[in-house]
Scaffold this active site. Structure first.
Site, mmCIF file in Angstrom:
data_model
loop_
_atom_site.group_PDB
_atom_site.id
_atom_site.type_symbol
_atom_site.label_atom_id
_atom_site.label_comp_id
_atom_site.label_asym_id
_atom_site.label_seq_id
_atom_site.Cartn_x
_atom_site.Cartn_y
_atom_site.Cartn_z
ATOM 1 N N GLU A 29 0.861 -1.175 0.000
ATOM 2 C CA GLU A 29 0.000 0.000 0.000
ATOM 3 C C GLU A 29 0.901 1.229 0.000
ATOM 4 O OE1 GLU A 29 -2.771 -0.291 3.248
ATOM 5 O OE2 GLU A 29 -3.423 -2.308 2.670
ATOM 6 N N GLY A 63 4.857 -0.041 2.516
ATOM 7 C CA GLY A 63 5.717 -0.591 1.476
ATOM 8 C C GLY A 63 6.642 -1.616 2.103
ATOM 9 N N GLN A 110 27.837 3.203 -20.861
ATOM 10 C CA GLN A 110 29.146 3.865 -20.952
ATOM 11 C C GLN A 110 29.944 3.355 -22.162
ATOM 12 O OE1 GLN A 110 29.843 6.281 -18.833
ATOM 13 N NE2 GLN A 110 31.898 6.770 -19.550
ATOM 14 N N GLU A 141 9.612 -6.310 -4.776
ATOM 15 C CA GLU A 141 9.703 -7.546 -3.970
ATOM 16 C C GLU A 141 10.705 -7.399 -2.829
ATOM 17 O OE1 GLU A 141 9.272 -11.525 -5.238
ATOM 18 O OE2 GLU A 141 8.162 -10.934 -7.015
#
Length: 384
Positions: free
Chosen positions: A131, A135, A341, A368
């Site tokens: 939410e 988190g 790069q 996750e």
């Protein structure tokens, strides 16, 4: 898994899976990756191709019409798709994330109702834990569910839900007993047609733009009582156990995008000439390529070890999965940045895929469980 030492060994079958997925990815997914990113559109071509070949949800057990593939095979599928398009790799990855709670903890009846449609590719399933205000501290969630007769009624909002607008099913965590903290959270299966359920607008994101990320809204959302996953109060435990099995899939995404960036950098530096010779002839460039390859190899093996640890029910699965996810995603960010790069100014343009890969890689360090949370998980396991 092959050998008796309890470590993983790749089989001929695993190599055959890699070959088959790579061919599909190169032919049917890669050509659309830039357009999917530029237009922020769902990779329908990838979904069609993966579903036709049975690679959209390889982890679903055979008893529910699935392929019953082991965790390493599933990681290889995700890795090879992510090598050309991370957005598309979220199709098999999120099908696993959303359905693992059902596989782990649901009643047989609920499994039979949900899993065959996912195995067949008729439906996809998303995972609703986070939410806005919950988190990393997922247990602080505010979404509530109350039992009314033979229905559960859900109220609240979920955020950052991957593939929300294309899924039929959702595994959702909600508080059923506010007094009990984490032990008062339960898991439910919600269908997109359930009354009181709605999917919000798409987030505008830095990367993985082909994968729709949306909020979920529950307004007296009413579902049958038997759609609870496991016993009331066991939802948070199921959520944490799920991550042991799914964090390696994020590691696999990271390894895939890193490999894709390295492959592109090798081809480009061999082709581009400066000071009268190929850029790849310069030792400074060679050392960069060597470092990129070493890290990718280490990350890939760690991801497969973590996948095998889940299969084998090893006691250290939580720590190894956290390590695989964090190490692989840190590697992906570093390798894709170095690839940009090595392309020089061209790498910063959309004429080449490495700038997209660098943007896509970033999310693997965040979702996750952020890599800071992974380090907490690892340290807690070490110091227990």
């Amino acid at each position: 898994m092959g050998n008796n030492a309890g470590l993983y060994a790749l089989t001929e079958e695993h190599e055959a899976v890699r070959e088959a997925v790579r061919e599909i990815a190169e032919r049917e997914i890669a050509p659309f990756a830039a357009e999917v990113d530029a237009d922020s559109r769902y990779p329908v071509e990838a979904q069609k191709a993966l579903t036709a070949a049975g690679f959209h949800a390889t982890h679903v057990p055979e008893s529910y019409g699935g392929e019953g593939a082991d965790a390493i095979a599933t990681c290889i599928v995700i890795e090879e798709v992510a090598r050309v398009d991370v957005s598309a790799s979220l199709i098999p990855a999120v099908n696993k994330l959303g359905s693992v709670p059902v596989i782990l903890s649901a009643s047989e009846d609920l499994k039979q109702r949900v899993l065959p449609s996912i195995a067949a590719g008729d439906a996809m399933i998303s995972y609703g834990l986070s939410e806005r205000e919950a988190g990393s501290d997922a247990a602080a969630m505010r979404t509530r569910a109350r039992l009314e007769g033979d229905s559960w009624v859900l109220n609240g909002t979920k955020a950052w839900i991957t593939n929300a607008s294309v899924s039929e099913w959702f595994t959702v965590m909600a508080v059923t007993d506010p007094e009990k903290g984490a032990n008062g959270i339960s898991a439910f299966v919600v269908h997109r047609d359930d009354p009181g359920f709605a999917v919000g607008p798409k987030e505008k994101k830095m990367g993985i733009k082909g994968s729709p990320t949306c909020e979920l809204y529950f307004t007296d959302c009413t579902i049958p009582a038997d759609r609870i996953v496991g016993e009331p109060g066991t939802g948070f435990k199921t959520a944490l156990r799920t991550l042991d099995f799914t964090r390696p899939t994020i590691g696999a995404q990271a390894v895939g995008v890193a490999q894709g960036a390295l492959d592109a950098a090798i081809a480009y530096t061999k082709d581009r000439r400066q000071f009268g010779s190929a850029v790849s002839d310069f030792q400074g460039v060679q050392f960069m390529l060597a470092d990129m390859d070493m890290k990718i190899q280490a990350a890939r093996h760690l991801v497969y070890v973590a996948a095998a640890a889940g299969e084998q029910g090893r006691a250290d699965v939580t720590r190894v999965s956290a390590a695989a996810k964090a190490f692989a995603s840190d590697t992906a960010m570093q390798v894709t940045t170095d690839a940009v790069q090595l392309f020089g100014g061209a790498g910063y343009t959309q004429d080449f895929p490495v700038e997209r890969m660098m943007r896509d890689a970033k999310i693997t360090q965040i979702y996750e469980g952020t890599n800071q949370v992974q380090r907490m998980v690892i340290a807690r396991s070490l110091l227990r």
